[in-house]
Design a protein around this motif. Structure first.
Motif: not given
Length: 280
Positions: A163-166, A196-201
């Motif tokens: 998961h992007p946050v993980q 990483a968070l920004t890349q995942a929206g």
């Protein structure tokens, strides 16, 4: 709440946010500016920078330096602001994580404040440990390069599966546990996490620097490093993401309501005024 449930809730919040009407270009620019300034203030403050949020706003928005503040704190503010903007540019281009990217971020973060400019972005050669924990050193200097290579290999694989946050939380935790540079590791880690968070929206999150929040942040990092159990830190970062998403949704919902209210509250004479003006 188990981390799996938090991540599921976060995914739902992200979908809800995406379904709302976006802000205007100008509104979006203002919000991004406020998030950037808060990041610069909070991330530096975690490391001991003494500037208040008001002073950081003054420096970055007006170029005015408050009388009596330490020069080093001002330079750290300017450096981290540059590093943040560089990070956001990389995120917008979906730039893959690399040693060059990480070294460059660290160089910018420490550009004007390091005592050894030649070694900014260079892996350290001396032992390092958390303050007051000499018995719990970070990765030994000779092991830094291979462990950074392993981190990059891990990132290139797990960014596609976690998961992007993980993933963002684990990237931060693993990087800090290596502590590859002599200075700027915490600030660099928070930039990498937000990239990483920004890349995942997802929106940028800012770890708060007040005594209680900083203590929890540092303790969860320490527990994760010493026990190899990443869940405490993943849970903390998930809470920040969840709170930030909820705040963003509130802003978007208020914007929609205000737009509708304004649309339905128009003086009928206004249309005639515009028509008459066009005919003049």
């Amino acid at each position: 709440m188990p981390i799996e449930e938090k991540l599921a809730e976060i995914s739902e919040l992200k979908a809800k946010m995406a379904a709302l009407r976006p802000l205007s270009v100008e509104q979006g620019k203002e919000l991004k500016q406020r998030v950037r300034i808060e990041h610069v203030w909070s991330s530096n403050a975690i490391e001991g920078n003494t500037l208040t949020l008001h002073e950081v706003v003054s420096i970055l928005n007006t170029g005015m330096i408050v009388h009596g503040v330490p020069v080093k704190d001002v330079l750290e503010t300017l450096d981290l602001n540059e590093a943040y903007e560089y990070m956001m540019e990389l995120a917008s281009q979906q730039t893959p994580l690399s040693s060059t990217l990480i070294r460059t971020l660290n160089r910018i973060v420490t550009l004007q404040t390091t005592n050894d400019k030649a070694n900014a972005g260079v892996y350290r050669i001396l032992a390092a440990w958390p303050f007051g924990s000499e018995d719990k050193p970070y990765v030994a200097p000779f092991d830094i390069a291979p462990q950074m290579d392993q981190l990059l290999d891990w990132a290139h694989t797990e960014q596609k599966t976690l998961h992007p946050v993980q993933f963002a939380a684990d990237l931060h935790q693993k990087f800090v546990s290596i502590h590859p540079f002599a200075d700027g590791n915490g600030r660099t880690a928070r930039l990498l996490m937000n990239m990483a968070l920004t890349q995942a929206g997802y929106p940028v999150i800012n770890v708060q620097p007040d005594k209680e929040a900083r203590t929890i942040y540092m303790e969860d990092l320490a527990v994760s490093r010493e026990s190899a159990n990443l869940q405490p830190f993943e849970s903390l970062i998930s809470d920040y993401v969840r709170k930030t998403l909820a705040q963003r949704i509130s802003i978007l919902e208020l914007n929609e309501k205000n737009q509708e209210d304004a649309k339905n509250d128009v003086d009928p004479r206004f249309e005639k005024f515009l028509q008459d003006k066009d005919n003049d």
